[in-house]
Write a protein that holds these residues in place. Sequence first.
Motif, PDB file in Angstrom:
ATOM      1  N   LYS A   7       0.932  -1.060  -0.116  1.00 27.03           N
ATOM      2  CA  LYS A   7      -0.028  -0.038  -0.177  1.00 27.03           C
ATOM      3  C   LYS A   7       1.021   1.096   0.172  1.00 27.03           C
ATOM      4  O   LYS A   7       0.929   2.165  -0.850  1.00 27.03           O
ATOM      5  CB  LYS A   7      -0.937   0.049   1.370  1.00 27.03           C
ATOM      6  CG  LYS A   7      -1.981   0.767   1.054  1.00 27.03           C
ATOM      7  CD  LYS A   7      -2.900   0.469   2.231  1.00 27.03           C
ATOM      8  CE  LYS A   7      -3.744  -0.802   2.372  1.00 27.03           C
ATOM      9  NZ  LYS A   7      -4.911  -0.849   3.229  1.00 27.03           N
ATOM     10  N   PRO A  97     -10.247   2.723   2.517  1.00 25.32           N
ATOM     11  CA  PRO A  97      -9.707   1.949   3.652  1.00 25.32           C
ATOM     12  C   PRO A  97      -8.556   2.272   3.834  1.00 25.32           C
ATOM     13  O   PRO A  97      -7.393   1.196   4.067  1.00 25.32           O
ATOM     14  CB  PRO A  97     -10.127   0.473   3.223  1.00 25.32           C
ATOM     15  CG  PRO A  97      -9.996   0.308   1.692  1.00 25.32           C
ATOM     16  CD  PRO A  97     -10.446   1.777   1.206  1.00 25.32           C
TER      17      PRO A  97
ATOM     18  N   THR B  76     -23.003   6.243   3.818  1.00 25.10           N
ATOM     19  CA  THR B  76     -21.628   5.860   3.467  1.00 25.10           C
ATOM     20  C   THR B  76     -20.904   6.006   4.581  1.00 25.10           C
ATOM     21  O   THR B  76     -19.523   5.784   4.532  1.00 25.10           O
ATOM     22  CB  THR B  76     -21.078   6.696   2.394  1.00 25.10           C
ATOM     23  OG1 THR B  76     -21.249   8.162   2.453  1.00 25.10           O
ATOM     24  CG2 THR B  76     -21.682   6.270   1.195  1.00 25.10           C
ATOM     25  N   PHE B  94     -20.982   4.036   9.972  1.00 20.63           N
ATOM     26  CA  PHE B  94     -20.306   5.122  10.766  1.00 20.63           C
ATOM     27  C   PHE B  94     -18.990   4.294  11.310  1.00 20.63           C
ATOM     28  O   PHE B  94     -17.780   5.037  11.535  1.00 20.63           O
ATOM     29  CB  PHE B  94     -20.841   5.862  11.656  1.00 20.63           C
ATOM     30  CG  PHE B  94     -20.197   7.165  12.152  1.00 20.63           C
ATOM     31  CD1 PHE B  94     -19.540   7.914  11.150  1.00 20.63           C
ATOM     32  CD2 PHE B  94     -19.540   7.050  13.517  1.00 20.63           C
ATOM     33  CE1 PHE B  94     -18.867   9.233  11.788  1.00 20.63           C
ATOM     34  CE2 PHE B  94     -18.718   8.209  13.644  1.00 20.63           C
ATOM     35  CZ  PHE B  94     -18.793   9.004  12.985  1.00 20.63           C
ATOM     36  N   ARG B  96     -17.083   2.497   9.831  1.00 14.91           N
ATOM     37  CA  ARG B  96     -16.039   2.644   8.750  1.00 14.91           C
ATOM     38  C   ARG B  96     -14.896   1.610   8.830  1.00 14.91           C
ATOM     39  O   ARG B  96     -13.841   1.874   8.352  1.00 14.91           O
ATOM     40  CB  ARG B  96     -15.270   4.203   8.567  1.00 14.91           C
ATOM     41  CG  ARG B  96     -16.355   5.142   8.459  1.00 14.91           C
ATOM     42  CD  ARG B  96     -15.542   6.607   8.493  1.00 14.91           C
ATOM     43  NE  ARG B  96     -14.696   6.643   7.298  1.00 14.91           N
ATOM     44  CZ  ARG B  96     -13.319   6.661   7.887  1.00 14.91           C
ATOM     45  NH1 ARG B  96     -12.787   6.573   9.056  1.00 14.91           N
ATOM     46  NH2 ARG B  96     -12.321   6.728   7.029  1.00 14.91           N
ATOM     47  N   ARG B  98     -13.091  -1.705   7.355  1.00 11.92           N
ATOM     48  CA  ARG B  98     -12.229  -2.132   5.913  1.00 11.92           C
ATOM     49  C   ARG B  98     -13.393  -2.791   5.167  1.00 11.92           C
ATOM     50  O   ARG B  98     -13.362  -2.404   3.778  1.00 11.92           O
ATOM     51  CB  ARG B  98     -10.919  -2.790   6.139  1.00 11.92           C
ATOM     52  CG  ARG B  98     -10.296  -3.006   4.862  1.00 11.92           C
ATOM     53  CD  ARG B  98      -8.962  -3.798   5.187  1.00 11.92           C
ATOM     54  NE  ARG B  98      -8.684  -3.865   3.687  1.00 11.92           N
ATOM     55  CZ  ARG B  98      -7.929  -3.501   2.932  1.00 11.92           C
ATOM     56  NH1 ARG B  98      -7.674  -2.100   3.226  1.00 11.92           N
ATOM     57  NH2 ARG B  98      -7.731  -3.632   1.589  1.00 11.92           N
ATOM     58  N   LEU B 101     -15.871  -0.230   3.771  1.00 14.80           N
ATOM     59  CA  LEU B 101     -15.578   0.769   3.097  1.00 14.80           C
ATOM     60  C   LEU B 101     -15.147   0.040   1.397  1.00 14.80           C
ATOM     61  O   LEU B 101     -15.054   0.582   0.364  1.00 14.80           O
ATOM     62  CB  LEU B 101     -14.274   1.372   3.213  1.00 14.80           C
ATOM     63  CG  LEU B 101     -14.414   2.234   4.473  1.00 14.80           C
ATOM     64  CD1 LEU B 101     -13.128   2.816   5.143  1.00 14.80           C
ATOM     65  CD2 LEU B 101     -15.429   3.520   4.008  1.00 14.80           C
ATOM     66  N   ILE B 104     -18.488  -0.565  -0.662  1.00  9.25           N
ATOM     67  CA  ILE B 104     -19.474   0.592  -1.227  1.00  9.25           C
ATOM     68  C   ILE B 104     -18.527   1.466  -2.079  1.00  9.25           C
ATOM     69  O   ILE B 104     -17.165   1.448  -1.862  1.00  9.25           O
ATOM     70  CB  ILE B 104     -19.990   1.406   0.046  1.00  9.25           C
ATOM     71  CG1 ILE B 104     -18.639   2.262   0.979  1.00  9.25           C
ATOM     72  CG2 ILE B 104     -20.891   0.462   0.908  1.00  9.25           C
ATOM     73  CD1 ILE B 104     -19.246   3.506   1.282  1.00  9.25           C
ATOM     74  N   ALA B 129      -3.582  -0.137  -5.129  1.00  6.65           N
ATOM     75  CA  ALA B 129      -2.813  -0.290  -3.739  1.00  6.65           C
ATOM     76  C   ALA B 129      -3.740  -0.173  -2.641  1.00  6.65           C
ATOM     77  O   ALA B 129      -3.517  -0.950  -1.498  1.00  6.65           O
ATOM     78  CB  ALA B 129      -1.735   0.795  -3.779  1.00  6.65           C
ATOM     79  N   ILE B 130      -4.513   0.929  -2.613  1.00  7.95           N
ATOM     80  CA  ILE B 130      -5.257   1.178  -1.246  1.00  7.95           C
ATOM     81  C   ILE B 130      -6.107   0.082  -0.916  1.00  7.95           C
ATOM     82  O   ILE B 130      -6.301  -0.292   0.287  1.00  7.95           O
ATOM     83  CB  ILE B 130      -6.048   2.563  -1.316  1.00  7.95           C
ATOM     84  CG1 ILE B 130      -4.966   3.746  -1.447  1.00  7.95           C
ATOM     85  CG2 ILE B 130      -7.066   2.676  -0.508  1.00  7.95           C
ATOM     86  CD1 ILE B 130      -5.554   4.973  -1.739  1.00  7.95           C
ATOM     87  N   TYR B 131      -6.976  -0.514  -1.931  1.00  9.96           N
ATOM     88  CA  TYR B 131      -7.834  -1.698  -2.068  1.00  9.96           C
ATOM     89  C   TYR B 131      -7.114  -3.005  -1.908  1.00  9.96           C
ATOM     90  O   TYR B 131      -8.041  -3.984  -1.671  1.00  9.96           O
ATOM     91  CB  TYR B 131      -8.761  -1.650  -2.791  1.00  9.96           C
ATOM     92  CG  TYR B 131      -9.849  -0.368  -2.467  1.00  9.96           C
ATOM     93  CD1 TYR B 131     -11.087  -0.600  -1.581  1.00  9.96           C
ATOM     94  CD2 TYR B 131      -9.761   0.828  -3.430  1.00  9.96           C
ATOM     95  CE1 TYR B 131     -11.710   0.593  -1.384  1.00  9.96           C
ATOM     96  CE2 TYR B 131     -10.391   1.874  -2.975  1.00  9.96           C
ATOM     97  CZ  TYR B 131     -11.730   1.759  -2.167  1.00  9.96           C
ATOM     98  OH  TYR B 131     -12.484   2.788  -1.792  1.00  9.96           O
ATOM     99  N   ILE B 133      -5.725  -4.753  -4.243  1.00 11.82           N
ATOM    100  CA  ILE B 133      -6.090  -5.570  -5.456  1.00 11.82           C
ATOM    101  C   ILE B 133      -4.855  -6.050  -6.176  1.00 11.82           C
ATOM    102  O   ILE B 133      -3.841  -5.299  -6.312  1.00 11.82           O
ATOM    103  CB  ILE B 133      -6.961  -4.587  -6.604  1.00 11.82           C
ATOM    104  CG1 ILE B 133      -8.236  -3.991  -5.824  1.00 11.82           C
ATOM    105  CG2 ILE B 133      -7.121  -5.306  -7.587  1.00 11.82           C
ATOM    106  CD1 ILE B 133      -8.724  -2.720  -6.568  1.00 11.82           C
TER     107      ILE B 133
END
Lengths: 263, 343
Positions: A7, A97, B76, B94, B96, B98, B101, B104, B129-131, B133
């Motif tokens: 990440k 996230p 959301t 709320f 939130r 992982r 998030l 959605i 990178a964030i998710y 994948i």
Amino acid sequence: MNAALRKMGGLLSVYYAYMTAYRAELILWALANSLPFILMGAWYQAAAGGAFGFTPVDVTRYFLAVFVIRQLTVVWVIWEFDQDVQRGRLSQYLLQPVDPVWRYLAAHLSERVARLPFSALIIALFFLIFPPARFVPHASDVLLAITFATLAFALRFVMQYTLALFALWTERASSLESLMFILYLVLSGAIAPLEVFPPELRELVMWTPFPYFIWVPARLLIGGADVDLMRATVVCVSWIGSLLVVNRVVWRLGLKRHSSMGA
Amino acid sequence: MAEAGAPIIEAIGLTKTFKVAQKPPGFAASVRHFFKRTYKEIPAVTDVSFTIRPGEMVGFLGANGAGKTTTLKMLTGLLHPTAGRCVVDGREPFARTRDFLSAITLVMGNKQQLLWDLPARDTLRLNAAIYGISDADYKSRVDELSGMLELTDKLDQPVRKLSLGERMKAELLASLLHGPKVLFLDEPTLGLDVNAQVAVRAFLRRYNERTGATILMTSHYMADITALCSRVLVIHEGKLVHDGELAALLRRFGTRRELRVELSHAVDDAKLRTLGEVLSHEGNVARLAVEPAALVAVVGRALAELPVVDLTVHDPPIEEVVGRVIGKSQRALPNVVGAEQGA
């Protein structure tokens, strides 16, 4: 761990691309930190007159080291965060996230790498114009200076990011940094080496975070024998640790406030 | 994660009240405001309840400031409800988490996540990178989505060089890369030209068919809603005033089409009134409201009897439909939501 590294790797790679998209700005940002060169001129004259225990060449090397440390430790997260709160970008970051702090950190680290060649160019030009200032620091001094510059960056980033979080209440926290910048200028060694301070004041200042932003790493770079490494490490790490705790508490409270007032 | 058969979105008495600083105009008021702020509580959303099943495409209609975006932000997890609760994909937004998030996405037509000076592909790499994948998934999803969006050859151009429509498509691609199950779309076709609107609608329909994703969308364009949504929620001044089938809504409130005629020379209002209700008539341009059943005949008569230079047929503006629903709901508010849910 691997996922976190991947990440961060992704963030660094994209933010490096982002920073290098602004080539002209990088040169200007590097030049914008040229205050040490201006002050160098003033203190050079004072040292030539024998007003304090530095020779003119000592002064030149000190302010050159200040320039280098400032290039390595510059932080602007408070202005970025202000903008992100005001323009609603923070809400978009909150939908993903990953804590937004990693984006800001990646942007700073990438900018540092992108800025490095321009900073080196400015130093080379300076050596060309003023040969007496040339010096080759010892490898151990460089290692110590880089270690303390890294701590200085971490401390400055955590401190400024903690102040930035007040934008979650006020939408504009950068005025807090303006106030902090006065203390930073005076107490960090940016406008004068701490050796010119009265001993009692200097002793007091050494317990604040400010000398660790510039004076400690700059003195180490030019072979500062009078830096108490043990105390510098303990004080610096303690400030980073305490501010991190405050930062996380303020973040949680701020997020609650932000989400109740309008994200 | 939602249980099988359970609604994927559930809002129960959702309420949001904002505390807003009030300052009357003038110097003295400014000075007073500096020393002592006075606040007023503004109800943005009041006691809104609805459920949405997995795979549904639901339109969320209302005038500006009606509470649509506030509701989406609560669903959301960006806003904490003042009262009531909501559950999305079996989770409390709320918190939130992982997982939530990753399940959605929220696309806002007036906000962008794309990095302006870089090619869209860089934002896609960032999101990958964030998710978390994998490279293989990243490649196959980008290929699939960019193909569906006809965007493949645009991904390496800086975002600032893309047209508004291309940027919106790239936004959708970036927002859907992680394969969300629930899409919240806030004015996704805002400001787009007609071709781009059609392309975005076609993409959303195909995406829903392929993935079974649930879509809750707001729009000011009736065509977006009629093209995509079989069910609509209508919100007015923070209260849900209609929840039911779109067809039933149109039958009851929005059946008329709008006929716009440009004439070579002026004609009397009286002449225009024989064709339909005159909505406006300025110079040589007139707008008429016509019942759908009479549309073909009215168009024929207009072409035969009027000096027509140009003629177009439009859906009724969404405000008109909403306005009629609101007019109805204000007369019989307690019954409208329940009656339409059963429709």
